[in-house]
Write a protein that holds these residues in place. Sequence first.
Motif, PDB file in Angstrom:
ATOM      1  N   TRP A  94      -6.492  -2.969   1.518  1.00 16.45           N
ATOM      2  CA  TRP A  94      -6.048  -1.493   1.745  1.00 16.45           C
ATOM      3  C   TRP A  94      -6.389  -0.994   2.871  1.00 16.45           C
ATOM      4  O   TRP A  94      -5.980   0.060   3.410  1.00 16.45           O
ATOM      5  CB  TRP A  94      -7.066  -0.848   0.570  1.00 16.45           C
TER       6      TRP A  94
ATOM      7  N   LEU B  75       1.000   4.265  -2.919  1.00 16.43           N
ATOM      8  CA  LEU B  75       0.617   5.492  -2.515  1.00 16.43           C
ATOM      9  C   LEU B  75       1.823   6.580  -2.981  1.00 16.43           C
ATOM     10  O   LEU B  75       1.570   7.694  -3.531  1.00 16.43           O
ATOM     11  CB  LEU B  75       0.175   5.890  -1.254  1.00 16.43           C
TER      12      LEU B  75
ATOM     13  N   ARG C 227       0.722  -1.271   0.171  1.00 13.11           N
ATOM     14  CA  ARG C 227      -0.009  -0.069  -0.052  1.00 13.11           C
ATOM     15  C   ARG C 227       0.974   1.139   0.098  1.00 13.11           C
ATOM     16  O   ARG C 227       0.649   2.259  -0.836  1.00 13.11           O
ATOM     17  CB  ARG C 227      -1.014   0.079   1.174  1.00 13.11           C
TER      18      ARG C 227
ATOM     19  N   GLN D 256      -8.489   9.826  -4.377  1.00 15.54           N
ATOM     20  CA  GLN D 256      -8.466  10.591  -5.294  1.00 15.54           C
ATOM     21  C   GLN D 256      -8.691  10.678  -6.685  1.00 15.54           C
ATOM     22  O   GLN D 256      -9.217  11.231  -7.424  1.00 15.54           O
ATOM     23  CB  GLN D 256      -6.968  11.027  -4.959  1.00 15.54           C
TER      24      GLN D 256
ATOM     25  N   ASP E  43      -3.662   6.903  -5.132  1.00 17.29           N
ATOM     26  CA  ASP E  43      -4.640   6.788  -4.125  1.00 17.29           C
ATOM     27  C   ASP E  43      -6.101   6.662  -4.832  1.00 17.29           C
ATOM     28  O   ASP E  43      -6.514   7.570  -5.402  1.00 17.29           O
ATOM     29  CB  ASP E  43      -4.637   8.334  -3.664  1.00 17.29           C
TER      30      ASP E  43
END
Length: 388
Positions: free
Chosen positions: A131, A105, A101, A113, A110
């Motif tokens: 997640w 990112l 994860r 987003q 993301d």
Amino acid sequence: MAGLPFNGVRVLDAGELVAAAYATRLLAHLGASVVKLEDPGGDPLRERPPFVERGGYRASALQLFLDQCKRSVVREADPGGESTLGSLLRDADVLVISGDRRRILQRGFDPDQLLASYPSLIVVTITPFGWTGPRADWSATELIMSAAGGWLGISPGALDDPNLPPLKAFGQQCEFQGGVHGAIAAVAALFAREQRGGEGEHVDVSVQACIASNLEMNFMHWTYAGRETSRLGTRAIGPWGIIELADGPFFLTCIEEDQWQRLVQFLGNPDWAEWEMFGDRLLRAQHNDALMPLIEAGLNHLTCQDAFEQLQNHRIACTPVNTMEMLLTSDHLQEREFFVTVEDEIFGAATFPGAPFKMSNTPWKQSTRAPRLGEHSSWSSFELWGMD
């Protein structure tokens, strides 16, 4: 290709290593247009051995398999200001990402987003622990994922020496499981999007959960009986195991009493079959180490194929332990057209596994070679997605 179920579906593979690559490979062969978006150094999958070397070029054999039927674009900012990622996501239906994860990112993916900017997008993340949850940010190797999912603790099973450690299955089996589940979930999300009027979603695949869901009766032992299964102990079945025949290893077992009687008859009713220590299935299991060499001595004049055919005629459960060469020359797999030959102008023609399933009215897209790093970076969106 006409008749492919995912014609017109656009999938962006932005993953690293195996899980996303296998998920998108499955979707590509079912007709999806798949673009592989790589960082400037390339997917680490390209550095995964074994390697094929020809004429000064080197490639990962695993990458040559997993990235078939895809196009490769290197991620960078375009002169006009729009990023490569942004221009691809504008037209994509599905984005598949794999890795831990924090790494995802860090690379700018993301899910919240992305969905805010591209509300119809389906974002599939395949991570070791999912997640969300207290371990969401943990990294994991294949060995760790196997242990975390419960697979390692019960493998290989039926060991009588507590000093022998658990045994991990070969290769990247956990990542492949994550890829299979990721592909299935992506297909489900595509159908769900149609029902919601075009709204996308985040599909969160946990490799740990994928492995834990495949533990068969081991969970049931705990759920119903409160009993913890173990890789130690003996099987309740005998004979059970691998013997060495004239040309290789061979697996044989007799689960039912009548199978044992037919095996004894096939072996010519040897005196040892009447020994008290082999009097029933549980006794044979208890003395399996003594039993298997006796069976081997009665069969080792046969080749694996001869033993297989003759024992099958006596309805005894058995099989040769196939090598890669035996798989490639299997008349059964050849008749099912499982293996395919893929031409590559640099690395030459090679044989790869093809469709793991067959559908009576739906074809499997013919394999094309894996792309070189950034081979299609100069293509327009229309060309990349096959819209030209």
